[in-house]
Design an enzyme around this catalytic site. Structure first.
Site, PDB file in Angstrom:
ATOM      1  N   ASP A 232       2.572   9.136  13.050  1.00  0.00           N
ATOM      2  CA  ASP A 232       2.041  10.486  12.877  1.00  0.00           C
ATOM      3  C   ASP A 232       1.652  11.023  14.255  1.00  0.00           C
ATOM      4  O   ASP A 232       1.893  10.372  15.279  1.00  0.00           O
ATOM      5  CB  ASP A 232       0.816  10.403  11.934  1.00  0.00           C
ATOM      6  CG  ASP A 232       0.639  11.671  11.112  1.00  0.00           C
ATOM      7  OD1 ASP A 232       0.831  12.769  11.675  1.00  0.00           O
ATOM      8  OD2 ASP A 232       0.299  11.562   9.924  1.00  0.00           O
TER       9      ASP A 232
ATOM     10  N   GLY B 288       5.808 -13.383   3.583  1.00  0.00           N
ATOM     11  CA  GLY B 288       5.224 -12.790   2.385  1.00  0.00           C
ATOM     12  C   GLY B 288       5.598 -13.571   1.150  1.00  0.00           C
ATOM     13  O   GLY B 288       5.081 -14.657   0.879  1.00  0.00           O
ATOM     14  N   ARG B 289       6.585 -13.029   0.408  1.00  0.00           N
ATOM     15  CA  ARG B 289       6.897 -13.538  -0.926  1.00  0.00           C
ATOM     16  C   ARG B 289       7.212 -15.031  -0.995  1.00  0.00           C
ATOM     17  O   ARG B 289       6.895 -15.673  -1.991  1.00  0.00           O
ATOM     18  CB  ARG B 289       8.070 -12.726  -1.507  1.00  0.00           C
ATOM     19  CG  ARG B 289       7.667 -11.295  -1.839  1.00  0.00           C
ATOM     20  CD  ARG B 289       8.866 -10.394  -1.949  1.00  0.00           C
ATOM     21  NE  ARG B 289       9.535 -10.212  -0.664  1.00  0.00           N
ATOM     22  CZ  ARG B 289      10.656  -9.527  -0.492  1.00  0.00           C
ATOM     23  NH1 ARG B 289      11.234  -8.971  -1.537  1.00  0.00           N
ATOM     24  NH2 ARG B 289      11.194  -9.399   0.717  1.00  0.00           N
TER      25      ARG B 289
ATOM     26  N   LEU C  26      -0.054  -0.223   7.993  1.00  0.00           N
ATOM     27  CA  LEU C  26       0.237   1.108   7.449  1.00  0.00           C
ATOM     28  C   LEU C  26       1.466   1.702   8.133  1.00  0.00           C
ATOM     29  O   LEU C  26       1.864   2.808   7.834  1.00  0.00           O
ATOM     30  CB  LEU C  26      -0.988   2.013   7.650  1.00  0.00           C
ATOM     31  CG  LEU C  26      -2.216   1.603   6.821  1.00  0.00           C
ATOM     32  CD1 LEU C  26      -3.489   2.198   7.380  1.00  0.00           C
ATOM     33  CD2 LEU C  26      -2.029   1.997   5.371  1.00  0.00           C
ATOM     34  N   LYS C  27       2.023   0.966   9.045  1.00  0.00           N
ATOM     35  CA  LYS C  27       3.159   1.448   9.857  1.00  0.00           C
ATOM     36  C   LYS C  27       2.956   2.918  10.215  1.00  0.00           C
ATOM     37  O   LYS C  27       3.740   3.796   9.863  1.00  0.00           O
ATOM     38  CB  LYS C  27       4.486   1.238   9.142  1.00  0.00           C
ATOM     39  CG  LYS C  27       4.822  -0.237   9.027  1.00  0.00           C
ATOM     40  CD  LYS C  27       6.269  -0.516   8.814  1.00  0.00           C
ATOM     41  CE  LYS C  27       6.492  -1.998   8.684  1.00  0.00           C
ATOM     42  NZ  LYS C  27       5.795  -2.606   7.500  1.00  0.00           N
TER      43      LYS C  27
ATOM     44  N   GLY D 197      10.628 -11.537   8.099  1.00  0.00           N
ATOM     45  CA  GLY D 197      12.019 -11.783   7.714  1.00  0.00           C
ATOM     46  C   GLY D 197      12.258 -13.229   7.320  1.00  0.00           C
ATOM     47  O   GLY D 197      13.371 -13.616   6.963  1.00  0.00           O
TER      48      GLY D 197
ATOM     49  N   SER E 280      13.453  -5.573  10.260  1.00  0.00           N
ATOM     50  CA  SER E 280      14.238  -6.691   9.717  1.00  0.00           C
ATOM     51  C   SER E 280      15.380  -6.248   8.807  1.00  0.00           C
ATOM     52  O   SER E 280      16.279  -7.021   8.532  1.00  0.00           O
ATOM     53  CB  SER E 280      13.312  -7.635   8.957  1.00  0.00           C
ATOM     54  OG  SER E 280      12.616  -6.939   7.947  1.00  0.00           O
TER      55      SER E 280
ATOM     56  N   ASP F 108       1.443  -8.620  -0.317  1.00  0.00           N
ATOM     57  CA  ASP F 108       1.988  -7.448  -1.020  1.00  0.00           C
ATOM     58  C   ASP F 108       2.012  -7.766  -2.512  1.00  0.00           C
ATOM     59  O   ASP F 108       3.010  -8.284  -3.026  1.00  0.00           O
ATOM     60  CB  ASP F 108       3.419  -7.148  -0.535  1.00  0.00           C
ATOM     61  CG  ASP F 108       3.459  -6.778   0.944  1.00  0.00           C
ATOM     62  OD1 ASP F 108       2.687  -5.896   1.368  1.00  0.00           O
ATOM     63  OD2 ASP F 108       4.268  -7.380   1.678  1.00  0.00           O
TER      64      ASP F 108
ATOM     65  N   PRO G  29      12.118 -20.777   8.378  1.00  0.00           N
ATOM     66  CA  PRO G  29      10.870 -20.914   9.146  1.00  0.00           C
ATOM     67  C   PRO G  29      11.137 -21.543  10.518  1.00  0.00           C
ATOM     68  O   PRO G  29      11.913 -22.482  10.629  1.00  0.00           O
ATOM     69  CB  PRO G  29      10.027 -21.869   8.279  1.00  0.00           C
ATOM     70  CG  PRO G  29      10.586 -21.751   6.905  1.00  0.00           C
ATOM     71  CD  PRO G  29      12.038 -21.433   7.059  1.00  0.00           C
TER      72      PRO G  29
HETATM   73  P1  XMP Z   1       8.533 -10.894   2.821  1.00  0.00           P
HETATM   74  O1  XMP Z   1       8.050 -10.971   1.426  1.00  0.00           O
HETATM   75  O2  XMP Z   1       9.922 -10.357   2.965  1.00  0.00           O
HETATM   76  O3  XMP Z   1       7.526  -9.833   3.477  1.00  0.00           O
HETATM   77  O4  XMP Z   1       8.327 -12.178   3.600  1.00  0.00           O
HETATM   78  C1  XMP Z   1       7.691  -9.333   4.758  1.00  0.00           C
HETATM   79  C2  XMP Z   1       6.531  -8.473   5.118  1.00  0.00           C
HETATM   80  O5  XMP Z   1       6.745  -7.955   6.395  1.00  0.00           O
HETATM   81  C3  XMP Z   1       6.894  -6.542   6.333  1.00  0.00           C
HETATM   82  N1  XMP Z   1       8.094  -6.251   7.084  1.00  0.00           N
HETATM   83  C4  XMP Z   1       8.096  -5.620   8.239  1.00  0.00           C
HETATM   84  N2  XMP Z   1       7.111  -5.077   8.943  1.00  0.00           N
HETATM   85  N3  XMP Z   1       8.667  -4.486  10.601  1.00  0.00           N
HETATM   86  C5  XMP Z   1       7.409  -4.502  10.125  1.00  0.00           C
HETATM   87  O6  XMP Z   1       6.491  -3.981  10.785  1.00  0.00           O
HETATM   88  C6  XMP Z   1       9.696  -5.018   9.937  1.00  0.00           C
HETATM   89  O7  XMP Z   1      10.811  -5.040  10.396  1.00  0.00           O
HETATM   90  C7  XMP Z   1       9.392  -5.597   8.681  1.00  0.00           C
HETATM   91  N4  XMP Z   1      10.164  -6.229   7.785  1.00  0.00           N
HETATM   92  C8  XMP Z   1       9.318  -6.628   6.803  1.00  0.00           C
HETATM   93  C9  XMP Z   1       6.983  -6.123   4.910  1.00  0.00           C
HETATM   94  O8  XMP Z   1       6.278  -4.910   4.731  1.00  0.00           O
HETATM   95  C10 XMP Z   1       6.306  -7.274   4.214  1.00  0.00           C
HETATM   96  O9  XMP Z   1       4.914  -7.071   4.145  1.00  0.00           O
END
Ligand code: XMP
Length: 224
Positions: A66, A195-196, A62-63, A173, A119, A7, A181
């Site tokens: 629809d 992610g981050r 894209l979650k 999460g 999360s 992201d 982890p």
């Molecule tokens: P971070 O930076 O928080 O990024 O490690 C987390 C990534 O996961 C996605 N995300 C979710 N995707 N259900 C999902 O389908 C969730 O509960 C959820 N929580 C976080 C978020 O878009 C990011 O890419």
């Protein structure tokens, strides 16, 4: 087992940002999850070039939520650009929705991943109240995977009990959202989505390796 969520922040050269992280991380992680910010900024054409030789999991996050036809059309398009998995919400229901999406995924060889819990705290307001029904939908369509939160690991445990051992659980999460982890895997997940904590660090590869090591250690401990 790590899937990296890409992201990109604002004010970066997005293609370069993704390409650097892909090159540095591809041999250490099991997949990449590309969300809406990257898809709308780079476009599918650009992403397909970056990931053209990749054989791991490449998830279009894209979650989708629809009507079935539109979700199926979207999945079909991302499949044509090299993605091999898509994330959709289960809350849209089975009939004329997830059932149609799942048929297209099967036809196109795409892995379908359904969100059954999230999360963030708001997930408790509506989504979590229907957890069992969402898992039921996943079973009914033969979903490849489910998303459940590392921030609330007891939910992962419950989802694992409900879904059995075959279906994959992917768990976001870890890191910035608070979970350590290895936590999600200890509670029954297969993959931790990070992610981050990896992608926004100074040294992306070093940070990823640290997280992978810490995941291994926690999992070794909880499995005795
Ligand atoms: P971070 O930076 O928080 O990024 O490690 C987390 C990534 O996961 C996605 N995300 C979710 N995707 N259900 C999902 O389908 C969730 O509960 C959820 N929580 C976080 C978020 O878009 C990011 O890419």
């Amino acid at each position: 087992m790590i899937i990296v969520a890409l992201d990109p922040p604002q004010n970066v050269d997005v293609e370069k940002w993704i390409k650097i992280r892909y090159d540095e991380l591809k041999e250490y992680v099991q997949g990449f999850k590309i969300g809406v910010p990257a898809i709308i900024r780079v476009g599918l054409e650009g992403l397909s070039k970056i990931f053209k030789d990749y054989s791991g999991l490449l998830i279009a996050d894209l979650k989708l939520a629809d009507i079935g036809d539109v979700m199926a059309l979207t999945a079909s398009i991302v499949g044509d650009y090299g993605f091999n998995a898509v994330i959709a919400h289960a809350f849209v229901g089975y009939s004329q929705a997830v059932d149609e999406l799942s048929k297209t995924c099967e036809k196109k060889g795409l892995k379908l991943i359904l969100v059954v819990s999230m999360s963030h705290r708001g997930s408790e307001e509506f989504i979590d109240k229907h957890l069992e029904s969402f898992v039921e939908i996943a079973k009914r369509v033969g979903s490849w995977g489910l998303v459940a939160p590392a921030t609330r690991p007891l939910i992962i445990k419950r989802v694992r009990e409900l879904i059995g051992s075959e279906v994959k659980i992917l768990s976001p999460g870890i890191g910035v959202q608070g979970a350590e982890p290895g936590t999600a895997i200890c509670y029954g997940a297969d993959y931790e989505i990070v992610g981050r904590a990896i992608t926004h660090s100074e040294n992306v590869k070093q940070n990823a390796l640290k997280i992978i090591e810490s995941q291994k250690q926690r999992v070794a401990k909880c499995r005795g």
